[in-house]
Design a protein around this motif. Structure first.
Motif, PDB file in Angstrom:
ATOM      1  N   HIS A  78      -5.392   3.839  -1.696  1.00 34.82           N
ATOM      2  CA  HIS A  78      -4.032   3.503  -2.162  1.00 34.82           C
ATOM      3  C   HIS A  78      -4.158   2.667  -3.428  1.00 34.82           C
ATOM      4  O   HIS A  78      -4.781   1.600  -3.409  1.00 34.82           O
TER       5      HIS A  78
ATOM      6  N   LYS B 172       5.297   1.887   8.273  1.00 34.70           N
ATOM      7  CA  LYS B 172       4.148   1.632   7.406  1.00 34.70           C
ATOM      8  C   LYS B 172       2.797   1.882   8.059  1.00 34.70           C
ATOM      9  O   LYS B 172       1.769   1.514   7.519  1.00 34.70           O
TER      10      LYS B 172
ATOM     11  N   PHE C  74       4.019   7.859  -4.535  1.00 31.64           N
ATOM     12  CA  PHE C  74       5.119   7.337  -3.727  1.00 31.64           C
ATOM     13  C   PHE C  74       6.386   7.284  -4.583  1.00 31.64           C
ATOM     14  O   PHE C  74       6.509   6.449  -5.480  1.00 31.64           O
TER      15      PHE C  74
ATOM     16  N   GLN D  65       0.799  -1.222   0.000  1.00 29.65           N
ATOM     17  CA  GLN D  65       0.000   0.000   0.000  1.00 29.65           C
ATOM     18  C   GLN D  65       0.829   1.268   0.000  1.00 29.65           C
ATOM     19  O   GLN D  65       0.371   2.302  -0.475  1.00 29.65           O
ATOM     20  N   VAL D  66       2.014   1.248   0.530  1.00 27.90           N
ATOM     21  CA  VAL D  66       2.857   2.441   0.599  1.00 27.90           C
ATOM     22  C   VAL D  66       4.191   2.209  -0.117  1.00 27.90           C
ATOM     23  O   VAL D  66       5.211   2.746   0.267  1.00 27.90           O
TER      24      VAL D  66
ATOM     25  N   ALA E 278       5.634   9.675   0.020  1.00 28.07           N
ATOM     26  CA  ALA E 278       4.808  10.205  -1.068  1.00 28.07           C
ATOM     27  C   ALA E 278       4.939  11.718  -1.141  1.00 28.07           C
ATOM     28  O   ALA E 278       4.965  12.394  -0.109  1.00 28.07           O
TER      29      ALA E 278
ATOM     30  N   LEU F 180      -1.797   7.749  -4.071  1.00 25.85           N
ATOM     31  CA  LEU F 180      -2.565   8.011  -2.858  1.00 25.85           C
ATOM     32  C   LEU F 180      -3.585   9.099  -3.172  1.00 25.85           C
ATOM     33  O   LEU F 180      -3.234  10.144  -3.708  1.00 25.85           O
TER      34      LEU F 180
ATOM     35  N   PRO G 130       1.807   7.849   9.710  1.00 27.29           N
ATOM     36  CA  PRO G 130       2.069   8.876   8.702  1.00 27.29           C
ATOM     37  C   PRO G 130       2.517  10.192   9.331  1.00 27.29           C
ATOM     38  O   PRO G 130       1.895  10.692  10.269  1.00 27.29           O
TER      39      PRO G 130
ATOM     40  N   TYR H 241       5.478   7.348   5.818  1.00 24.42           N
ATOM     41  CA  TYR H 241       4.845   6.346   6.679  1.00 24.42           C
ATOM     42  C   TYR H 241       5.930   5.628   7.468  1.00 24.42           C
ATOM     43  O   TYR H 241       6.613   4.742   6.954  1.00 24.42           O
TER      44      TYR H 241
ATOM     45  N   ASP I 276       9.580   3.762  -1.321  1.00 23.32           N
ATOM     46  CA  ASP I 276       8.768   3.075  -0.312  1.00 23.32           C
ATOM     47  C   ASP I 276       8.548   3.985   0.888  1.00 23.32           C
ATOM     48  O   ASP I 276       9.493   4.597   1.400  1.00 23.32           O
ATOM     49  N   ASN I 277       7.285   4.110   1.297  1.00 26.06           N
ATOM     50  CA  ASN I 277       6.853   4.872   2.471  1.00 26.06           C
ATOM     51  C   ASN I 277       6.888   6.393   2.315  1.00 26.06           C
ATOM     52  O   ASN I 277       6.517   7.099   3.238  1.00 26.06           O
TER      53      ASN I 277
END
Length: 171
Positions: A170, A103, A68, A25-26, A74, A32, A106, A100, A71-72
């Motif tokens: 997401h 994960k 994003f 998801q992230v 955005a 997003l 945020p 995130y 990873d994590n």
């Protein structure tokens, strides 16, 4: 009515039980889309907001989107439209980054503001927000958070706190 309520509760319980800790998801390359509700002072907000107090009614409608880049992390843009007691048509904007942590926590840093058209000084803020991401589906999260907005033009505007509840998709 009782069956509908019980069915809804059962559905949410099932979705929650199956939805936590989806790593994708992230991840880098994901999108997003987020809508927030703002409680407290509504400053430079791209949130959904409605308030009526002392005969003054104000509202705001907005959304945010992000990509994003790793990873994590955005990068986000937001846009909102509102009205205060039938006067002015403030356009709210936001640009920022959302990370995130682990994960599920945020943390967002953003520059946000409102343009009132012909106003002498439009409010702008540097905002910091932190919260918790509760993934209730493969592509859906609820993200309550606390936000602090530091006024950049403090001769006209004050620093503000906000409580937000965000709903994110997401992709």
């Amino acid at each position: 009515m009782k069956k509908i309520i019980l069915s809804t509760v059962a559905l949410f319980a099932f979705v929650f039980a199956n939805a936590q800790a989806n790593d994708g998801q992230v991840s880098k390359g994901k999108w997003l889309v987020e809508v927030n509700t703002g409680f407290g002072s509504n400053v430079g907000s791209t949130a959904l907001y409605f308030n009526s107090s002392d005969g003054v009614t104000s509202y705001n409608i907005g959304a945010e989107g992000g990509y994003f880049i790793k990873d994590n992390l955005a990068l986000k843009l937001g846009l909102g439209y509102g009205e205060v007691d039938g006067k002015g048509d403030p356009i709210a904007y936001k640009i920022g980054a959302k990370y995130y942590l682990k994960k599920m926590i945020p943390i967002e840093l953003s520059y946000n503001g409102v343009g009132f058209g012909d106003a002498d000084a439009n409010p702008t803020y540097l905002g910091l927000q932190a919260g918790y991401a509760w993934f209730i589906g493969k592509n859906v999260s609820i993200e309550p958070g606390l936000r602090y907005n530091k006024a950049i033009n403090d001769q006209y505007y004050d620093d503000k706190f906000q409580l937000n509840v965000g709903f994110a998709l997401h992709f």
